[in-house]
Design an enzyme around this catalytic site. Sequence first.
Site, PDB file in Angstrom:
ATOM      1  N   GLN A  15       0.919   6.432   1.034  1.00 32.18           N
ATOM      2  CA  GLN A  15       1.695   7.488   1.709  1.00 32.18           C
ATOM      3  C   GLN A  15       3.175   7.456   1.329  1.00 32.18           C
ATOM      4  O   GLN A  15       3.934   8.296   1.821  1.00 32.18           O
ATOM      5  CB  GLN A  15       1.562   7.348   3.236  1.00 32.18           C
ATOM      6  CG  GLN A  15       0.146   7.485   3.758  1.00 32.18           C
ATOM      7  CD  GLN A  15      -0.432   8.889   3.600  1.00 32.18           C
ATOM      8  OE1 GLN A  15       0.278   9.853   3.274  1.00 32.18           O
ATOM      9  NE2 GLN A  15      -1.726   9.018   3.813  1.00 32.18           N
ATOM     10  N   ASP A  64       0.869  -1.174   0.000  1.00 32.26           N
ATOM     11  CA  ASP A  64       0.000   0.000   0.000  1.00 32.26           C
ATOM     12  C   ASP A  64       0.913   1.234   0.000  1.00 32.26           C
ATOM     13  O   ASP A  64       1.492   1.595   1.026  1.00 32.26           O
ATOM     14  CB  ASP A  64      -0.900  -0.049   1.250  1.00 32.26           C
ATOM     15  CG  ASP A  64      -1.674   1.251   1.461  1.00 32.26           C
ATOM     16  OD1 ASP A  64      -1.460   2.221   0.709  1.00 32.26           O
ATOM     17  OD2 ASP A  64      -2.489   1.293   2.405  1.00 32.26           O
TER      18      ASP A  64
END
Length: 408
Positions: A205, A202
């Site tokens: 960020q 993921d």
Amino acid sequence: MEMLSTTSAIRDEFPILEEEVNKHKLVYLDNAASSQKPKVVIDAMSSYYVHHHSNVHRGIHHLSQVATDMFEGAREEMRSFLNAASTKEIIFTSGTTEGINLVATSLSRGVLKAGDEIMITEMEHHSNIVPWQMAATYSGAKLVVVNVTPDGQIDMEDFHSKLSTKTKLLSVVHVSNALGTVNPVKEITAAAKAVGAWVLIDGAQSAPHIQIDVQDLNCDFFTLSGHKMYGPTGSGVLYGREDVLNEIPPYKGGGEMIETVTFEKTTYNELPFKFEAGTPDIAAALGLAEASRFIKRLGYDQIAQTEAELMSYATEKLGEIEGIQFIGTAPKKSGAISFLIEGTHPSDVGTIIDKLGVAVRTGHHCTQPLMAKFGIPGTIRASFAVYNTKEEVDTFVTAVKRAVKMLK
Ligand code: C6P
């Protein structure tokens, strides 16, 4: 093209930074939720609608071909951004949430089986928890959760002890949105692949702050959200390794993802179109490609240096506040600082500093299990982008001090 080597040249690219909020100059420190947009991104999208819009991959007329060329050009830009081997591996999504849901839904359709394990960590965003819980429910696979240490790192001993040949998929956050921790995803990926697991990273960020090379990371999937990396909302990319994407079933059914359709049987389109049903958000893809070019113009070295200076300056200045407790003190952090101040509630502090023009996020940051682990309701989070300045950090810290005085 103008050089972007000074903060003022960079800030000039972002018109919104001139706005006032509550009669104060905006200090925008909520970049982990969504960054602001440079003129080049706004202009690329508006110019597309003014001059070139049509549907893609469908028409033989001029505009449709122009729009298709632009859209596929954006795909090539994102391939280069992630250093993927082929544009077949670049699927446009609406963001990280959709990217993870695509993989989780696909794997729950006959790929994952009872007895298999899906591994995540306590540090994940809800978008990297809930789709896997759903996949586990529908497939009969088991969800396994790796612990986080008190300073906010993945507990590597726990990771290695829980990893086994039962692990079919590991999904892990690259940079924690709530703590700022940068996880050793290359090492984690290598260990997971050694037991035969697929790995999803993921990157919501990390893509705004760290150069990504999916071939070097050797992951099977990587997700990003355009709106967190100076691109538009509604844009994102799921990178998937070509052989894995060929092996797993499609996510959404509809136009564009098919080769032939009869009522008896449908055959699917080649990659990446097999995973792109329906008319895509063409303008968003073009805006995202422009954001990628903007980041390349800045260079990740400059981004990393500016943001590291801001993070350490802000940590030092905040450290002067009596009763402050930092949540997440890992040695390697990027983008965000989370904290609490004794005797105050995060949302009260956030509300008061907003009156002074400072935007931060307060609350659980869509990481309720992580907050529960630390035994706290939430934090105050300041998150940084390349356009932020030390003067803004000063304004922010002064505002926090004023809020604390009012609340105590
Ligand atoms: N985090 C934050 O303020 P979307 O909403 O699909 O663009 O991104 C979801 C997501 C997934 N993973 C991580 C690590 C994230 O940080 C986010 C979004 C925002 O922290 C909004 S909750």
